[in-house]
Design a protein around this motif. Structure first.
Motif, mmCIF file in Angstrom:
data_model
loop_
_atom_site.group_PDB
_atom_site.id
_atom_site.type_symbol
_atom_site.label_atom_id
_atom_site.label_comp_id
_atom_site.label_asym_id
_atom_site.label_seq_id
_atom_site.Cartn_x
_atom_site.Cartn_y
_atom_site.Cartn_z
ATOM 1 N N LEU A 1 51.282 119.132 14.779
ATOM 2 C CA LEU A 1 52.795 119.239 14.617
ATOM 3 C C LEU A 1 52.785 120.641 15.243
ATOM 4 N N VAL A 2 54.039 120.612 16.304
ATOM 5 C CA VAL A 2 54.203 121.805 17.010
ATOM 6 C C VAL A 2 55.499 122.049 17.210
ATOM 7 N N GLN A 3 56.202 123.059 17.306
ATOM 8 C CA GLN A 3 57.697 123.305 17.366
ATOM 9 C C GLN A 3 58.155 123.230 18.815
ATOM 10 N N PRO A 4 59.357 122.833 19.202
ATOM 11 C CA PRO A 4 59.758 122.706 20.633
ATOM 12 C C PRO A 4 59.369 124.000 21.360
ATOM 13 N N GLY A 5 59.017 123.924 22.626
ATOM 14 C CA GLY A 5 58.610 125.201 23.458
ATOM 15 C C GLY A 5 57.239 125.530 23.054
ATOM 16 N N GLY A 6 56.610 124.972 22.186
ATOM 17 C CA GLY A 6 55.256 125.328 21.906
ATOM 18 C C GLY A 6 54.153 124.605 22.523
ATOM 19 N N SER A 7 53.002 124.974 22.522
ATOM 20 C CA SER A 7 51.676 124.109 23.273
ATOM 21 C C SER A 7 50.782 123.756 22.507
ATOM 22 N N LEU A 8 50.177 122.682 22.868
ATOM 23 C CA LEU A 8 48.844 122.071 22.267
ATOM 24 C C LEU A 8 47.951 121.736 23.492
ATOM 25 N N ARG A 9 46.661 121.608 23.237
ATOM 26 C CA ARG A 9 45.619 121.280 24.054
ATOM 27 C C ARG A 9 44.887 120.157 23.484
ATOM 28 N N LEU A 10 45.011 118.827 24.095
ATOM 29 C CA LEU A 10 44.390 117.644 23.683
ATOM 30 C C LEU A 10 42.912 117.816 24.358
ATOM 31 N N SER A 11 41.900 117.234 23.501
ATOM 32 C CA SER A 11 40.350 116.700 24.183
ATOM 33 C C SER A 11 40.058 115.478 24.121
ATOM 34 N N CYS A 12 39.228 114.958 25.115
ATOM 35 C CA CYS A 12 38.987 113.795 25.098
ATOM 36 C C CYS A 12 37.621 113.800 25.459
ATOM 37 N N THR A 13 36.638 113.361 24.599
ATOM 38 C CA THR A 13 35.049 113.082 24.857
ATOM 39 C C THR A 13 34.520 111.758 24.736
ATOM 40 N N ALA A 14 33.577 111.446 25.163
ATOM 41 C CA ALA A 14 32.906 110.189 25.298
ATOM 42 C C ALA A 14 31.626 110.178 24.272
ATOM 43 N N TYR A 15 31.431 109.156 23.748
ATOM 44 C CA TYR A 15 30.180 108.970 23.039
ATOM 45 C C TYR A 15 29.501 107.955 23.618
ATOM 46 N N GLY A 16 28.082 107.950 23.936
ATOM 47 C CA GLY A 16 27.153 106.929 24.370
ATOM 48 C C GLY A 16 27.217 106.706 25.943
ATOM 49 N N PHE A 17 28.193 107.529 26.385
ATOM 50 C CA PHE A 17 27.996 107.667 27.994
ATOM 51 C C PHE A 17 28.529 108.688 28.426
ATOM 52 N N SER A 18 28.270 109.124 29.961
ATOM 53 C CA SER A 18 28.906 110.214 30.660
ATOM 54 C C SER A 18 30.096 109.940 31.323
ATOM 55 N N LEU A 19 31.207 110.836 31.108
ATOM 56 C CA LEU A 19 32.358 110.811 31.819
ATOM 57 C C LEU A 19 32.330 111.102 33.434
ATOM 58 N N ASN A 20 31.334 111.525 33.836
ATOM 59 C CA ASN A 20 31.148 112.265 35.013
ATOM 60 C C ASN A 20 31.435 111.297 36.313
ATOM 61 N N SER A 21 31.369 110.040 36.037
ATOM 62 C CA SER A 21 31.461 108.779 37.026
ATOM 63 C C SER A 21 32.818 108.216 36.608
ATOM 64 N N TYR A 22 33.570 108.538 35.878
ATOM 65 C CA TYR A 22 34.917 107.833 35.503
ATOM 66 C C TYR A 22 36.154 108.877 35.750
ATOM 67 N N ALA A 23 37.288 108.176 36.322
ATOM 68 C CA ALA A 23 38.278 108.856 36.275
ATOM 69 C C ALA A 23 38.847 108.581 34.951
ATOM 70 N N VAL A 24 39.857 109.680 34.368
ATOM 71 C CA VAL A 24 40.228 109.729 32.915
ATOM 72 C C VAL A 24 41.598 109.572 33.147
ATOM 73 N N ALA A 25 42.387 108.829 32.169
ATOM 74 C CA ALA A 25 43.933 109.183 32.178
ATOM 75 C C ALA A 25 44.293 109.676 30.788
ATOM 76 N N TRP A 26 45.529 109.860 30.700
ATOM 77 C CA TRP A 26 46.010 110.059 29.478
ATOM 78 C C TRP A 26 47.215 109.165 29.332
ATOM 79 N N PHE A 27 47.505 108.486 28.456
ATOM 80 C CA PHE A 27 48.549 107.651 27.992
ATOM 81 C C PHE A 27 49.461 108.228 26.630
ATOM 82 N N ARG A 28 50.797 107.654 26.617
ATOM 83 C CA ARG A 28 51.141 108.036 25.196
ATOM 84 C C ARG A 28 51.970 106.972 24.862
ATOM 85 N N GLN A 29 52.316 106.721 23.618
ATOM 86 C CA GLN A 29 53.256 105.958 23.094
ATOM 87 C C GLN A 29 54.117 106.609 22.199
#
Length: 125
Positions: free
Chosen positions: A11-39
């Protein structure tokens, strides 16, 4: 088990900031393009941003340009989405997804190989 896991929502107030992180388990992301989606509640899925496997190319949907920054740390197997100047309309569940190869496209949801389960971002006063 191969999976993506997001973190950093909250939860953040309008005008605020957050940093999301994404990590992989079981494989390396080094060979993958990564996207963020939202709903957002009651709305369809939207591609937000993506970064190529090398990190050399980033793309953003118009609604977040100039406010969000995607980056990656391949040494740590992490993808970040820095979100600044947050607005109530940014409220949504944010998902990361990985697509094998260099090229990234934030609209290509069905081309992704792996998906996370999402992290909720709520922007409200």
């Amino acid at each position: 088990q191969l999976q993506l896991v997001e973190s950093g929502g909250g939860l953040v107030q309008p005008g605020g900031s957050l940093r999301l992180s994404c990590t992989a388990y079981g494989f390396s992301l080094n060979s993958y393009a990564v996207a963020w989606f939202r709903q957002a509640p009651g709305k369809g899925r939207e591609g937000v941003s993506c970064v190529s496997a090398s990190g050399g190319t980033t793309r953003y949907v118009d609604a977040v340009k100039g406010r969000f920054t995607i980056s990656r740390d391949n040494a740590k197997n992490l993808i970040y989405l820095q979100m600044n100047s947050l607005r109530p309309e940014d409220t949504a569940v944010y998902y990361c997804a990985a697509d094998y190869g260099e090229y990234c496209d934030p609209s290509d949801y069905y081309g992704m190989d792996y998906f996370g389960t999402g992290t909720l971002v709520t922007v409200s006063s």
